[in-house]
Design an enzyme around this catalytic site. Structure first.
Site, PDB file in Angstrom:
ATOM      1  N   TRP A  27       7.106  62.587 -61.460  1.00  0.00           N
ATOM      2  CA  TRP A  27       6.114  63.622 -61.754  1.00  0.00           C
ATOM      3  C   TRP A  27       6.175  64.728 -60.702  1.00  0.00           C
ATOM      4  O   TRP A  27       6.204  65.917 -61.030  1.00  0.00           O
ATOM      5  CB  TRP A  27       4.705  63.025 -61.777  1.00  0.00           C
ATOM      6  CG  TRP A  27       3.636  63.998 -62.206  1.00  0.00           C
ATOM      7  CD1 TRP A  27       3.109  64.125 -63.456  1.00  0.00           C
ATOM      8  CD2 TRP A  27       2.975  64.981 -61.382  1.00  0.00           C
ATOM      9  NE1 TRP A  27       2.160  65.137 -63.475  1.00  0.00           N
ATOM     10  CE2 TRP A  27       2.057  65.684 -62.216  1.00  0.00           C
ATOM     11  CE3 TRP A  27       3.066  65.348 -60.050  1.00  0.00           C
ATOM     12  CZ2 TRP A  27       1.248  66.717 -61.734  1.00  0.00           C
ATOM     13  CZ3 TRP A  27       2.270  66.384 -59.574  1.00  0.00           C
ATOM     14  CH2 TRP A  27       1.361  67.057 -60.411  1.00  0.00           C
TER      15      TRP A  27
ATOM     16  N   TYR B 171       7.364  68.577 -61.397  1.00  0.00           N
ATOM     17  CA  TYR B 171       6.404  69.657 -61.177  1.00  0.00           C
ATOM     18  C   TYR B 171       6.982  70.683 -60.196  1.00  0.00           C
ATOM     19  O   TYR B 171       6.840  71.895 -60.390  1.00  0.00           O
ATOM     20  CB  TYR B 171       5.086  69.106 -60.645  1.00  0.00           C
ATOM     21  CG  TYR B 171       4.008  70.152 -60.470  1.00  0.00           C
ATOM     22  CD1 TYR B 171       3.181  70.502 -61.531  1.00  0.00           C
ATOM     23  CD2 TYR B 171       3.824  70.798 -59.251  1.00  0.00           C
ATOM     24  CE1 TYR B 171       2.198  71.471 -61.380  1.00  0.00           C
ATOM     25  CE2 TYR B 171       2.845  71.768 -59.089  1.00  0.00           C
ATOM     26  CZ  TYR B 171       2.035  72.097 -60.155  1.00  0.00           C
ATOM     27  OH  TYR B 171       1.072  73.061 -59.997  1.00  0.00           O
TER      28      TYR B 171
ATOM     29  N   ASP C 159       1.437  62.750 -67.350  1.00  0.00           N
ATOM     30  CA  ASP C 159       0.348  63.510 -66.748  1.00  0.00           C
ATOM     31  C   ASP C 159      -0.965  63.233 -67.469  1.00  0.00           C
ATOM     32  O   ASP C 159      -1.048  63.350 -68.701  1.00  0.00           O
ATOM     33  CB  ASP C 159       0.685  65.001 -66.806  1.00  0.00           C
ATOM     34  CG  ASP C 159      -0.363  65.851 -66.115  1.00  0.00           C
ATOM     35  OD1 ASP C 159      -0.370  65.868 -64.876  1.00  0.00           O
ATOM     36  OD2 ASP C 159      -1.174  66.463 -66.826  1.00  0.00           O
TER      37      ASP C 159
END
Length: 512
Positions: A441, A445, A461
């Site tokens: 993640w 990002y 998410d």
């Protein structure tokens, strides 16, 4: 779109239609006049037999053409194809726009990209019709023209602000590219009401030798400026960023000294046009003008083709309605990739409000304090070398996250991880997830925000799943089909997050 893949028939149809969507994507050179134009130039359309097409101003200039004085083709948003493909040419162009060739030379640019200077020259000539020196020269010429036409700066100051090594080089380049001397370019202001149509509009010298320069940055429409401002305001870091009604400001750590950027951001929703975002920069050194502008453009996602993105979602049962509700949504970028990575790690597994508070504490403790004219802007964001030397136990966060943060900064310092937008995105992801405490993640990002990756989706998410439930969809089913949104999955992600934004975003200061 490379030079080899330009289809003359398709390009000519766009020129005949004066289609603004292709401004900045390619340029039309007219053999009978010796000038090159943007596709939407209002001049009479030349015959197909008399034109050639180029993917960059530098390519047209290298072929002996001069910029049209009517449509100012070098003042358009950049090609969105570079962010989509993320190939060597696109990565090189982002570094050239940031002034890497001016500061480090072609060898420095090639080293950042992992190629020899000779091979890089071959690649760029094939893809963009010009080598790195010609591309950097075109960028300097554009910056110089804007400064000449719209400020009272002396020509020597403009030469160095634009990145030229001498006033003589500046004079020769301006004459060759624009078929006019700097004095003649400056005389145009009287013919356009004393204000430039694109670019710089004012400058002044403020305290401590700081120079304030104001520009208008071109963006394609529709431009969902308010949604972008809401996102930036919601993620403000105290001391580094402030925002108010219709504006956002922050400090900048530039190559030659600290600076401040202030953007006036508003919606511009009429499709197919070029809008302008007014940007003011307080600079300690005029040589940082081009670098500051490039950082602002990255933050605004200014080179996005919003029509292509929105058209991709037409008919989609999930994103289609959201895209119609908020046309021209932008992917919030960044002004410093290292800062983005640090902020992302700090924000792992905490709320946005919690991340703002913790990051603000770190900034206050170890960030460089600077004086600015904007209330609330007091510090530069801490550099990785400073954070890498901290004891994880001293950081206001769980010990494991502190170790991850310090480890990330150490990797940034020693070059194990590079986030300058000149690196391969897949390599960045692999190097990030190899670090302790950095998961998929976080890596994805960072790729989306720091590298401008348009095709990132975060299936785990919690915000995505909450948004889908709020829209009445089954998260598991939608996530399973998210590949249909490629190559614009980052924009689909932003549309989902946009449904969760509070009606009124927090600001840390008001306009004074």
């Amino acid at each position: 779109m490379s030079a080899a893949r330009l289809d003359p028939e398709s390009c000519y149809r766009a020129v005949k239609a004066r289609d603004r969507r292709f401004d900045g994507v390619f340029y039309t050179a007219v053999r009978t006049t010796g000038i090159y134009c943007r596709p939407s130039c209002p001049a009479r359309t030349p015959a197909l037999a008399h034109v050639s097409f180029h993917v960059s101003p530098a390519s047209a200039q290298a072929a002996g053409y001069r910029a049209c004085k009517r449509c100012l083709p070098d003042a358009t948003p950049g090609s969105p194809d570079w962010d989509v493909a993320a190939d060597v040419a696109g990565r090189a162009m982002r570094l050239i726009s940031d002034g890497v060739v001016d500061r480090e030379g072609v060898d420095g640019l090639a080293l950042r990209l992992g190629y020899t200077a000779r091979h890089l020259g071959r690649v760029l000539s094939a893809e963009l019709g010009a080598g790195p020196l010609a591309l950097a020269r075109a960028r300097r010429a554009q910056t110089a023209r804007i400064l000449v036409e719209t400020t009272e700066l002396g020509f020597a100051d403009i030469a160095f602000a634009a990145g030229f090594s001498s006033v003589r080089q500046f004079n020769e380049t301006v004459r060759e590219v624009y078929a006019a001397s700097p004095t003649e370019l400056r005389g145009r202001r009287a013919r356009v009401g004393g204000r430039a149509r694109t670019g710089q509009v004012d400058h002044e010298v403020s305290g401590a030798g700081t120079v304030t320069v104001t520009l208008r940055l071109a963006v394609r429409t529709p431009f969902a400026g308010q949604a972008l401002l809401d996102f930036l305001a919601y993620h403000l870091v105290p001391g580094v960023e402030v925002a108010g009604d219709g504006w956002y400001a922050r400090t900048l750590d530039l190559p030659h000294g600290p600076g401040v950027m202030r953007l006036a951001i508003a919606d511009a929703l009429d499709p197919g046009l070029t809008a302008f975002v007014e940007a003011s920069f307080e600079l300690a050194d005029l040589r940082d003008t081009a670098a500051a502008v490039e950082r602002a453009r990255r933050l605004l996602d200014a080179d996005c083709d919003p029509v292509a993105v929105d058209d991709h979602f037409v008919g989609d049962p999930v994103i289609g309605t959201l895209a119609r509700r908020c046309p021209g949504l932008r992917l919030p970028g960044q002004v410093d990739g290292d800062e983005t990575a640090v902020r992302t790690v700090v924000g792992q597994q905490v709320s946005v409000a919690g991340a703002r508070t913790v990051t603000g504490q770190v900034v206050a403790a170890v960030g460089q304090r600077i004086d600015t004219s904007v209330p609330g802007l007091t510090h530069l964001f801490p550099r990785p070398d400073v954070l890498a030397g901290l004891d994880p136990a001293s950081l206001p966060m769980p010990r494991a996250r502190g170790r991850a943060l310090v480890g990330l900064c150490a990797a940034l310092v020693d070059g194990q991880v590079r986030l300058d937008r000149g690196v391969d995105r897949a390599d960045v992801r692999a190097s990030l997830v190899a670090l302790p405490g950095i998961g998929p993640w976080t890596a994805d990002y960072v790729a989306m925000r720091a590298l401008g990756h348009p095709d990132v989706f975060l299936p785990t998410d919690i915000g995505v799943r909450n948004a889908l439930r709020g829209l009445g969809h089954d998260p598991a089913a939608v996530v399973a089909g998210a590949a249909e949104w490629s190559p614009w999955r980052s924009y689909a992600l932003l549309h989902l997050w946009n449904t969760l934004m509070p009606a009124t975003t927090p600001t840390l200061t008001k306009e004074t």
